[in-house]
Design a protein around this motif. Structure first.
Motif, PDB file in Angstrom:
ATOM      1  N   LYS A 207     -13.698 -34.853  32.270  1.00 37.48           N
ATOM      2  CA  LYS A 207     -12.768 -35.947  32.583  1.00 37.48           C
ATOM      3  C   LYS A 207     -11.810 -36.245  31.418  1.00 37.48           C
ATOM      4  O   LYS A 207     -10.866 -37.009  31.568  1.00 37.48           O
ATOM      5  CB  LYS A 207     -13.546 -37.218  32.921  1.00 37.48           C
ATOM      6  CG  LYS A 207     -14.536 -37.079  34.063  1.00 37.48           C
ATOM      7  CD  LYS A 207     -13.949 -37.551  35.345  1.00 37.48           C
ATOM      8  CE  LYS A 207     -14.945 -37.706  36.471  1.00 37.48           C
ATOM      9  NZ  LYS A 207     -15.690 -36.545  36.835  1.00 37.48           N
ATOM     10  N   ASN A 208     -12.059 -35.633  30.269  1.00 35.57           N
ATOM     11  CA  ASN A 208     -11.237 -35.856  29.080  1.00 35.57           C
ATOM     12  C   ASN A 208     -10.143 -34.793  29.010  1.00 35.57           C
ATOM     13  O   ASN A 208     -10.133 -33.931  28.133  1.00 35.57           O
ATOM     14  CB  ASN A 208     -12.114 -35.858  27.824  1.00 35.57           C
ATOM     15  CG  ASN A 208     -13.250 -36.847  27.931  1.00 35.57           C
ATOM     16  OD1 ASN A 208     -14.347 -36.512  28.365  1.00 35.57           O
ATOM     17  ND2 ASN A 208     -12.990 -38.084  27.556  1.00 35.57           N
TER      18      ASN A 208
ATOM     19  N   THR B  72     -10.048 -41.259  28.489  1.00 34.13           N
ATOM     20  CA  THR B  72      -9.262 -40.174  29.076  1.00 34.13           C
ATOM     21  C   THR B  72      -8.027 -39.777  28.273  1.00 34.13           C
ATOM     22  O   THR B  72      -7.389 -38.774  28.593  1.00 34.13           O
ATOM     23  CB  THR B  72      -8.828 -40.550  30.506  1.00 34.13           C
ATOM     24  OG1 THR B  72      -8.132 -41.796  30.453  1.00 34.13           O
ATOM     25  CG2 THR B  72     -10.033 -40.670  31.428  1.00 34.13           C
TER      26      THR B  72
END
Length: 183
Positions: A67-68, A48
């Motif tokens: 999600k990054n 992340t």
């Protein structure tokens, strides 16, 4: 989370991630895995803190980077992408996805994008209305019949060669003051 605890599906991807010598997932800021024959990036959702991701010249067909959220630069050229999700990447400034099979590219949640290189895909449309910072747009060899860049006033370079652009679209583009224009 420790990198050793992440369940990677693809051994080549696992090897590349572990080669960063980071111990924890949140310590991986840059990941460069060019030409590694990677086909599955399961586990990337745990990285992340990634700011730069380079997976150029692999065999990836689907990629979810939602999600990054820290990503700023993404290099995915020359893969087999048919699906890409960058909706969570609001800090993204550079996106390179040339030579893939993308029919859609949703960049509506990436307002800081300054450059998109998506030549040689199967894009039929692209919405750039939420990309006011765009300066460099490369979309040659796609299936674009129309394009609206009226809200992209910072464009300095535009490549649209080998697209089935309508005469009206071509005329609208030609009327804009773009330093480097290739139709």
């Amino acid at each position: 989370m420790k990198l050793s605890e992440i369940e990677f599906v693809d051994e080549a991807f696992k090897t590349c991630v572990l080669a960063t010598a980071a111990e924890n997932a949140e310590d991986v800021i840059e990941l460069k895995c060019r030409k590694q024959k990677i086909s599955d990036v399961t586990g990337i959702e745990h990285l992340t803190s990634l700011k730069l991701l380079d997976l150029t010249r692999n065999e990836i067909s689907e990629l979810d980077l939602s999600k990054n959220t820290e990503l700023e630069e993404v290099f995915l050229g020359n893969n087999e992408l048919v699906s890409l999700d960058v909706s969570g990447c609001s800090k993204l400034t550079y996106l390179e996805v040339f030579i893939n099979q993308l029919e859609q590219l949703d960049v509506s949640k990436n307002p800081l994008l300054e450059a998109i290189c998506a030549n040689k895909n199967d894009l039929e449309a692209i919405d750039l209305s939420n990309n006011p910072e765009l300066m460099d747009l490369r979309l040659s060899q796609n299936e674009l019949a129309d394009i609206d860049i009226s809200l992209n006033s910072k464009l300095e370079k535009l490549e649209l060669k080998q697209n089935p652009l309508s005469d009206a679209a071509r005329s609208r583009v030609e009327q804009l003051n773009i330093a480097q224009l290739q139709l």
